[in-house]
Design a protein around this motif. Structure first.
Motif: not given
Length: 119
Positions: A10-11, A13-16, A100
């Motif tokens: 999930e991380v 794939r994140s924008e950040e 996060t």
């Protein structure tokens, strides 16, 4: 409690995370190419432009020696500049992603158990 594999995906794939990778690549690739070109120029001049490299500048110091010393200088300058760039642009974002990741589902699970299942 360590994060699960799903949380890591999930991380990822994140924008950040995409922004972190973009910032890193936008610095690393051009800098690496510039350094390889600079180093290759030194090697090629040393191999094929011996007369030019043999030109004495001051006393026994010739162009080849100056170029050789500049290889070390450029390496240290790149390392210094990267450490500054990383501290300003990469590390804060990486720390945010890390916090996060560490506070993700574990923090939510802890919050639901402490307040009786109400969020």
């Amino acid at each position: 409690m360590p994060a699960s594999a799903e949380r890591y995906l999930e991380v990822q794939r994140s924008e950040e995370f995409a922004q972190l990778r973009h910032r890193l690549r936008s610095y690393i690739f051009p800098t690496t190419i510039a350094f390889i070109v600079w180093y290759s120029l030194y090697v090629l001049l040393s191999a094929y432009a011996r007369d030019f490299m043999a030109i004495k500048v001051i006393g026994n110091i010739n162009v080849a020696l100056i170029f050789g010393v500049l290889q070390f200088v450029s390496t240290f300058l790149i390392a210094w500049h990267y450490s500054r760039y990383a501290a300003q642009k990469l590390d804060p974002l990486a720390d945010e992603i890390h916090s996060t990741l560490e506070s993700g589902p574990a923090a939510e699970a802890a919050a639901t158990t402490t307040d009786g299942g109400k969020a």
